[in-house]
Design an enzyme around this catalytic site. Sequence first.
Site, PDB file in Angstrom:
ATOM      1  N   ASN A  11     -65.267  24.436  20.477  1.00 47.86           N
ATOM      2  CA  ASN A  11     -64.538  25.446  21.213  1.00 47.86           C
ATOM      3  C   ASN A  11     -65.247  25.579  22.744  1.00 47.86           C
ATOM      4  OD1 ASN A  11     -61.998  24.754  19.962  1.00 47.86           O
ATOM      5  ND2 ASN A  11     -61.775  26.846  19.722  1.00 47.86           N
ATOM      6  N   ASN A 185     -59.004  38.745   8.663  1.00 46.64           N
ATOM      7  CA  ASN A 185     -58.763  40.229   8.393  1.00 46.64           C
ATOM      8  C   ASN A 185     -57.075  40.397   7.839  1.00 46.64           C
ATOM      9  OD1 ASN A 185     -56.675  39.436  10.002  1.00 46.64           O
ATOM     10  ND2 ASN A 185     -57.695  38.559  11.725  1.00 46.64           N
ATOM     11  N   GLY A 218     -61.387  45.267  11.180  1.00 46.10           N
ATOM     12  CA  GLY A 218     -61.964  45.640  12.525  1.00 46.10           C
ATOM     13  C   GLY A 218     -62.329  47.292  12.639  1.00 46.10           C
ATOM     14  N   ASP A 249     -66.440  35.759  13.425  1.00 39.11           N
ATOM     15  CA  ASP A 249     -66.711  35.298  13.128  1.00 39.11           C
ATOM     16  C   ASP A 249     -68.628  35.833  13.290  1.00 39.11           C
ATOM     17  OD1 ASP A 249     -65.320  33.110  13.640  1.00 39.11           O
ATOM     18  OD2 ASP A 249     -65.280  33.264  16.103  1.00 39.11           O
ATOM     19  N   GLY A 284     -67.997  37.072  25.789  1.00 37.41           N
ATOM     20  CA  GLY A 284     -68.003  35.821  25.240  1.00 37.41           C
ATOM     21  C   GLY A 284     -68.136  36.247  23.410  1.00 37.41           C
ATOM     22  N   SER A 288     -72.833  36.409  22.640  1.00 38.08           N
ATOM     23  CA  SER A 288     -72.433  37.767  22.850  1.00 38.08           C
ATOM     24  C   SER A 288     -73.393  38.187  21.048  1.00 38.08           C
ATOM     25  CB  SER A 288     -71.777  39.064  21.992  1.00 38.08           C
ATOM     26  OG  SER A 288     -70.723  37.955  20.956  1.00 38.08           O
TER      27      SER A 288
HETATM   28  O1  RIB Z   1     -62.880  34.013  16.722  1.00 37.53           O
HETATM   29  C1  RIB Z   1     -63.186  33.758  17.879  1.00 37.53           C
HETATM   30  C2  RIB Z   1     -63.289  32.128  18.670  1.00 37.53           C
HETATM   31  O2  RIB Z   1     -61.497  31.684  18.561  1.00 37.53           O
HETATM   32  C3  RIB Z   1     -63.037  31.846  19.570  1.00 37.53           C
HETATM   33  O3  RIB Z   1     -64.542  31.508  20.475  1.00 37.53           O
HETATM   34  C4  RIB Z   1     -61.940  30.419  19.998  1.00 37.53           C
HETATM   35  O4  RIB Z   1     -62.648  29.549  20.537  1.00 37.53           O
HETATM   36  C5  RIB Z   1     -61.116  30.397  18.864  1.00 37.53           C
HETATM   37  O5  RIB Z   1     -61.926  29.511  18.221  1.00 37.53           O
END
Ligand code: RIB
Length: 301
Positions: A11, A185, A218, A249, A284, A288
């Site tokens: 994305n 999570n 978290g 991520d 970001g 980041s």
């Molecule tokens: O995990 C964060 C991501 O979730 C964002 O970058 C957004 O694009 C969604 O896919």
Amino acid sequence: MEKILVLGSINIDFVSFVSRYPRPGETLVSNDFGIFQGGKGANQAIALAKLDVPTLMLGKVGKDILSDFALSSLQESGVDTTGISNSQKNSTGSASIWVNAQGQNSIVIYPGANGEVDEDFIIQHEKFFDDASWFLTQFEVPLKSILLALKFAKKHGLKTVMDPAPVREVGNNHIWELVDYLLPNEIELRELTHTENTLKAIHILKSRGVKEVIVKLGKQGAGYEDKGTFNLFPAVPVEQVVDTTGAGDCFIAGFLHGMIQQRDIPRAIKIANLTASYSIQKKGAAISFPNKSEIDWKKLE
Ligand code: RIB
């Protein structure tokens, strides 16, 4: 080093930084705005590559200007993009994101080309499962393709890792039996199991066939179950939380990096907490994430 094959979304994130979320019907002025690389699949692939883990990504971008942005950010981070193709019909996936003063986010995604990652696409790319050791995926491409890819991963002897986000109903299709490591999570854990009790939820997922469940909590950190006890590993403290987008991520990439190095879950969770702590201190998602050389590894001791 062992290679990781990532199947997932790509994305472009359109992010407004706001003091608070707007109410329905209200117009708010944001403090800042940015266009960043995102998508859970691309984020995880980039985070892995920045940690020097050989990573190849399978996915689709659109036939538009955003696809150049996405492909170059993946390539500049070191991700092998030979498994990414261009849609002829759809735009590149996008996400509209609000980040509030506490660094929390609200995300709305438009799948675009990610929705075209179908079973034929997976079949056409089966050769990429041959020389990888790990397979990583999330829930931002169609479920049937995820299921088929997990089957290919098992057929080719890969260890499988899944981020069940955004959480969805999977039905009775035996998907969990194909998952070695699941990293939900708290919200995803609850949605998948319909219980608030963490240990009970982990047992439910294990009874469905998942081998190990690592729960991301978290700012509390993360943990896993061992011999009936939930072992919590606290988050690494930071001075200021700027933007938590993509922190999960980055956590997953850190976890995999740790598993590849030492095959030790507690150590891998500690590495994941450390890598994620860098990502929340900058704006970001992918941008980041820390490079391996930037990380203060002494903090693990
Ligand atoms: O995990 C964060 C991501 O979730 C964002 O970058 C957004 O694009 C969604 O896919």
